[in-house]
Write a protein that holds these residues in place. Structure first.
Motif, short mmCIF file in Angstrom:
data_model
loop_
_atom_site.label_atom_id
_atom_site.label_comp_id
_atom_site.label_asym_id
_atom_site.label_seq_id
_atom_site.Cartn_x
_atom_site.Cartn_y
_atom_site.Cartn_z
N LEU A 1 -2.81 -0.66 11.48
CA LEU A 1 -2.51 -1.40 10.25
C LEU A 1 -2.82 -0.51 9.03
O LEU A 1 -2.03 -0.42 8.09
CB LEU A 1 -3.36 -2.67 10.20
N HIS A 2 -3.96 0.16 9.11
CA HIS A 2 -4.35 1.08 8.04
C HIS A 2 -3.27 2.14 7.84
O HIS A 2 -2.83 2.42 6.72
CB HIS A 2 -5.70 1.74 8.41
N LEU B 1 0.11 0.59 6.28
CA LEU B 1 -0.02 0.25 4.86
C LEU B 1 -0.19 1.51 4.01
O LEU B 1 0.38 1.62 2.93
CB LEU B 1 -1.20 -0.70 4.64
N THR B 2 -0.99 2.45 4.49
CA THR B 2 -1.22 3.66 3.72
C THR B 2 0.08 4.46 3.60
O THR B 2 0.42 4.94 2.52
CB THR B 2 -2.30 4.53 4.39
N GLY C 1 2.56 2.46 1.40
CA GLY C 1 2.02 2.47 0.04
C GLY C 1 2.16 3.84 -0.59
O GLY C 1 2.53 3.97 -1.76
N VAL D 1 -1.14 -1.47 -3.04
CA VAL D 1 -1.14 -1.56 -1.57
C VAL D 1 -1.92 -0.39 -0.99
O VAL D 1 -2.77 -0.54 -0.10
CB VAL D 1 0.32 -1.54 -1.04
N SER E 1 -5.33 -0.62 1.24
CA SER E 1 -5.32 -0.15 2.63
C SER E 1 -6.58 0.65 2.95
O SER E 1 -7.03 0.68 4.09
CB SER E 1 -4.07 0.71 2.87
N THR E 2 -7.16 1.30 1.93
CA THR E 2 -8.35 2.12 2.16
C THR E 2 -9.51 1.27 2.69
O THR E 2 -10.30 1.72 3.51
CB THR E 2 -8.79 2.78 0.85
N ILE F 1 -9.40 -1.20 4.65
CA ILE F 1 -9.28 -1.48 6.08
C ILE F 1 -10.05 -0.42 6.86
O ILE F 1 -10.79 -0.72 7.80
CB ILE F 1 -7.80 -1.49 6.50
#
Lengths: 534, 567
Positions: B426-427, B430-431, B434, B474, B478-479, B481
């Protein structure tokens, strides 16, 4: 590039060559396709001759870069999909430590590409910075947080006569034989189609950078050094702008009305340029009714044929067709004068932002100016040069108006730090700076709060603030403003006392109430004693 | 010393207890403690500097200055954002990786100079504090590059604190680098020649050489700046015989190589992660190792490409040539990594995803780098958002993705627990998204005419700026997470065992976490740190597994994402 084959020496060499060839062609096509993005979304329009060359180079870089991008990302995606481990497979991949041929290839090919790019870039660089014939010299100065542009404009003989008549010959440089020039400072950079320009640039404080994105030119302004940059502007087609024409027409009507009331030729010339004197003559020749009918006919023809030159025969014939019989016989000379003054489109230039790109402090984002590229040399003279010289030869008697025009001309770099939006007879001020106190209503504040804090009369406080801005700081603001000087006419920050007095006279008029805030006689007295003291 | 709770040397143990939390808060000369101290401190500054970036993007939602009180306070945001991200995040984070891993990868008991190692770390917290203290005396607002005279006569006292802070950080960096060089040169085990070293060790070696040669120039420049500010000298004051370009030359003589200081260790991480998780030897080991050295050397000749709009026009050409040449060794690396994964058995776990993400983004930063090396094109792009996004592709898409990959890869070694794979993916998603949403549109903004370092911009750029800002939020979220995952997995993460990835380098041939002095007995390095796919390597790994216990995760890691599970 098919890395998968490197370990299998038995694979048909022809097949590899075929795959490589097909991939190369695909990558080249992909790169070419990507390079076409330049025209559509990536770079702005080309408003200088140099920008075409830079863009061509950029397209090549983009094409090569695009091909490499496709190659790497393609190989990456392919690997992720193709070589993802199968469920339950715990074995290792093949033991391949490298392939000397392949490694040599991917060292040599980029090296060759890079070499080519160096040579190509070098050629473009040499080309775009070469001096050109007949360059117009403009001095640019960057100061926190505004631009000023300084020109020596040639003064035509009839204008020289005006300067002489008004006892203003000291403003001109040169002599009878070689002709006179007038030094003009502006916060807008005026240039015209295909006339090469060389900017000679200095900074008054920190490092600034001069950038016009549409022209692809940029150069730092360094304290203690003079830097140069060259460009050749190109006039571009504009969309026909009915709104701009309407605004222009309204302003023209206002100029005519003002002239009818005050009889000052300046009002007409600053608006119509060289046509101003002709308009004055026409106003005397024709009755108000006739005058208005002719102007209306000219405008209606123009609105229907916005691209036709108003000085052409087809234009004037069309205008005559719309006039009543008694007016159809007006002299050709008058017809041309009408067409020229009222038939032009509202705007005869394209305007681009000059952006400061080197961080220069709190007002860095607000430090921009405009460069105007006039459609032709004639437009440049009619819209900028001649009205500017005329206005200087005929300064308004009213010190308030004089001050407004000085501020509007951009002679002094106020716009980057102060907020003021005012317009009136022959001037438009549109400043958006936030680093210094806003000037809207400053006359009123000078007479109340500031006067109370400093013990000075409003005109005294404002006058002092021009030369010693740090003497009193408006709460919430720092001492960032230049100290203007009145002693040395060659200094960077020279502001003649007469200019300062006119500016103060104008600032005093900025007030919500109708009452004028200052005593101008006291201003003269204070200025005299201020000069003695300093 | 943090040895009391540890088993005695030579004694075989099933599991080594993790050091207590309090040991990380004290002076310690254990390189593993120091490594973690570096990493946690850096992550702290990463969060602060990231928050500053969020404020920057919030301000840029509109074309006027409205969130911040003035241009000055906006200038402070990006000045401190840049300074912190570089000097208190990426550089010390990689120093942390280096500290933790270099002695392990060399089979050594500790760094060559353990006390110096601790001293270098303890310079960082006060230096970071100085940066923050600036807010109380009028903070620095001249950008991380701090060109005089803006940074001398036109800046408040925080600028002096800024310079002192970087002085300390530079000293820390130099001391750390000397330690790495001496350690790598002298403490390799028997049987490990230069070209049997892991590539991460090679990368740290090349990096350290750059640090030792370049950072003193930064110190010199900062000294002159401080003297100009507080002692009345005029090195950079053009009105009194000084020269504003002097600063730019010295500063970039350090700061361009500094880019390689920040990205070479990332290259090192990438080489480790790609090879291990592709189950395939690194492709062109020698070329990768030597290209790091080539980059280190050529990197010293390109500094003035940051000055294409201020340098004498004639002098710009030689710097264009060297800047373009540096693309060649960088290209070699990228192709070698592609060669590494090609034909392998890719295990797309979080570490691998970030490594592949690194590769995909860094290549874009490399391509725009070549564009910027071309003088006529750079004249247009210089100091615009094109440059901003170029170096974020290199330093975020490159270095930070490298750090992330390294965290997922080595966290099991450091803590003995695995990070949660589901959160890791997930990280990553999103990273990655983003990042693209934030930094791809910036290319267009820059080319179309938006300069960097402005709170106020042409309203025609607002739409793209809104897109960039929203994406950056975003990216920022994400960081957390990762941070959450890192904290929770210490207690709830799955036990990792000694060598969950079945990697061949020496840090994996001991327990997780390693005992005091790292190895029980003398470690025996495998002949080739990346010799996957051979019978010998399989036998070596099996033997090590039998010795240190813990079942390898490679079977479970194959395709299914790890299930989060309690202890």
């Amino acid at each position: 590039m098919d890395l998968g084959n490197k370990g299998k020496s038995s694979v048909n060499a022809g097949l590899i060559a075929g795959v490589v060839a097909v991939l190369t062609v695909l990558l080249a096509l992909g790169g070419l396709l990507i390079s076409q993005l330049e025209d559509t979304v990536l770079l702005p329009i080309n408003a200088s001759a140099e920008s075409e060359q830079v863009d061509q180079l950029f397209r090549v870089l983009l094409g090569i870069g695009g091909a490499i991008f496709l190659l790497v990302e393609g190989a990456l995606l392919y690997s992720i999909i193709r070589f993802r481990v199968k469920k339950g497979d715990t074995s290792d991949g093949p033991t391949i430590h490298g392939n000397v041929t392949l490694e040599l290839v991917w060292t040599a090919i980029p090296a060759v590409i890079v070499l080519f790019l160096v040579v190509y870039s070098y050629q473009v660089w040499i080309d775009i910075r070469a001096p050109k014939e007949g360059e117009m010299v403009v001095n640019a100065t960057g100061a926190r947080f505004a631009w000023t542009f300084n020109y020596d404009l040639p003064v035509p003989d009839d204008m020289v006569a005006m300067f002489r008549e008004n006892d203003l010959m000291s403003e001109l440089e040169g002599n009878e034989e070689d002709g006179y020039t007038l030094n003009v400072t502006s916060n807008i950079l005026h240039v015209y189609d295909e006339r090469p320009v060389v900017m000679v640039m200095n900074s008054q404080d920190v490092i600034h950078a001069f950038w016009v994105p549409e022209m692809r030119i940029k150069q730092d302004l360094l304290p203690g050094r003079t830097t140069e940059i060259r460009f050749t502007p190109i006039a571009l087609e504009r969309e026909y702008d009915a709104e701009a024409n309407a605004v222009y027409d309204e302003a023209a009507d206002l100029a005519v009305t003002n002239y009818r009331e005050n009889g000052e030729l300046t009002t007409l010339v600053t608006f119509f340029g060289t046509d101003g004197e002709e308009v004055a003559r026409l106003l005397e020749t024709y009755t108000i009714g006739e005058f208005n009918r002719i102007v209306e006919a000219v405008r209606s023809v123009r609105n229907e044929n916005p691209k036709v030159d108003p000085r052409s025969t087809s234009f004037t014939t069309a205008v005559k067709d719309r006039l009543t019989e008694n007016l159809q016989n007006l002299p050709e000379e008058d017809m041309l004068a009408f067409a020229s003054a009222f038939g032009t489109n509202g705007i005869n230039y394209n305007q681009y932002r000059v952006v400061c790109t080197e961080l220069c402090g709190s007002g860095h984002g607000a430090m921009y100016a405009y460069v105007r590229v006039y459609d032709s040399e004639q437009d440049y003279y009619e819209t900028f040069v001649n009205p500017t010289i005329f206005a200087r030869a005929n300064p308004p008697d009213d010190p308030v108006l004089q001050g407004a025009q000085i501020l509007a001309s951009g002679t002094y770099p106020c716009s980057g730090c102060h907020l003021l939006q005012e317009s009136g007879d022959g001037f438009t001020i549109d400043w958006g700076g936030l680093t210094g106190p806003a000037l809207e209503g400053v006359g009123e504040r000078a007479a109340t709060n500031r006067s109370n804090s400093t013990g000075l009369a409003p005109e005294e406080y404002l006058f002092q603030s021009l030369y010693i801005p740090g003497a009193y700081l408006v709460p919430g603001f720092n001492n960032l403003m230049n100290n203007f000087q009145f002693g040395n006419p060659d200094g960077d920050l020279y502001m003649p006392v007469n200019d300062a007095k006119a500016i103060v006279a104008y600032l005093c008029s900025l007030s919500e109430s109708s009452e004028y805030a200052c005593d101008l006689e006291n201003l003269d007295a204070y200025a005299a004693s201020f000069i003695d003291d300093n | 010393m943090a040895t009391a709770s540890y088993p005695l040397r030579g004694q075989y143990v099933e599991e080594v207890k993790r050091p207590k939390l309090s040991e990380y808060l004290r002076w310690s000369i254990d390189h593993k403690i120091i490594g973690v101290q570096y990493m946690v401190t850096s992550l702290f500054f990463f969060v602060i500097a990231g928050a500053l970036a969020m404020l920057i993007r919030w301000e840029l939602l509109t074309p006027q200055t409205d969130l911040m009180a003035s241009g000055s306070s906006y200038n402070t945001l990006f000045s401190i954002h840049g300074t912190m991200m570089i000097f208190t995040w990426i550089v010390p984070m990689f120093a942390g990786f280096g500290n933790y891993l270099i002695p392990l990868q060399l089979g050594a008991k500790d760094m060559a100079f353990p006390w110096l190692n601790a001293f270098a770390f303890w310079l960082i917290p006060p230096a970071g504090l100085l940066l923050i203290l600036g807010w109380f005396v009028g903070p620095a607002e001249a950008g991380w590059t701090s060109y005089p005279p803006l940074s001398t006569i036109f800046s408040p006292d925080g600028q002096t604190l800024w310079a002192l802070s970087i002085h300390l950080l530079g000293l820390s960096s130099i001391l750390g680098a000397i330690n790495f060089i001496v350690t790598i040169k002298n403490m390799r085990p028997a049987g490990m020649g230069w070209f049997q070293m892991p590539l991460f060790t090679w990368a740290i070696f090349a990096t350290s050489i750059i640090v030792v040669l370049a950072t003193p120039f930064l110190a010199g420049a900062l000294t002159l700046l401080i003297l100009d500010r507080v002692a009345g000298t005029t090195f950079f004051d053009a009105n009194n015989g000084g020269d504003v370009l002097l600063w730019q030359n010295i500063f970039w003589f350090y700061s361009h190589p500094a880019v390689y200081i920040m990205v070479l260790p990332g290259f090192g991480v990438l080489s480790e992660v790609l090879s291990v998780h592709s189950r395939k030897p690194i492709f062109g080991y020698r070329m990768i190792a030597l290209s790091s050295m080539a980059i280190a050397i050529v990197g010293f000749t390109v500094w003035a490409h940051h000055m294409f709009t201020s340098l004498q026009p004639e002098l710009r050409i030689p710097f264009m040539i060297t800047s373009m040449i540096i693309a060649v060794p960088t290209g070699i690396k990228i192709f070698s990594w592609l060669g590494t994964i090609w034909g392998g058995k890719l295990r797309l776990n979080s570490a691998m995803l970030f490594a592949l993400g690194f590769l995909s983004l860094f290549v874009i930063g490399g391509i725009t780098g070549v564009m910027l090396a071309s003088v006529p094109v750079d004249i247009h792009m210089h100091d615009t958002y094109f440059v901003v996004t170029h170096f974020h592709f290199v330093l975020y898409g490159g270095s930070v993705f490298g750090i992330y990959a390294g965290i997922y890869h080595w966290y099991p070694k450091i803590t003995g627990r695995l990070l949660n794979e589901r959160l890791g993916k997930l990280h990553f998603v999103l990273t990655y998204l983003g990042f693209l949403g934030t930094f791809l549109p910036m290319h267009i903004l820059g080319m179309q005419g938006m300069p960097r370092r402005v709170a106020e911009y042409d309203p025609k750029f607002q739409d793209l700026n809104v897109l960039v800002s929203l994406s950056s939020f975003v990216l920022g979220i994400s960081t957390f997470i990762l941070l959450y995952n890192m904290v929770v997995s210490i207690y709830k993460g799955k036990k990792a065992g000694a060598n969950p990835w079945r990697a061949l380098t020496l840090e994996w041939q001991t327990t997780s976490p390693p005992p005091a002095y790292n190895f029980v007995g003398d470690p025996i390095p495998f002949e080739d740190p990346y010799g996957y796919g051979t019978e010998a390597s399989k036998a070596y790994l099996d033997a090590m597994e039998a010795r240190f216990g813990g079942k390898p995760l490679i079977v479970e890691q194959s395709t299914e994402p790890e299930q989060a599970s309690g202890d």
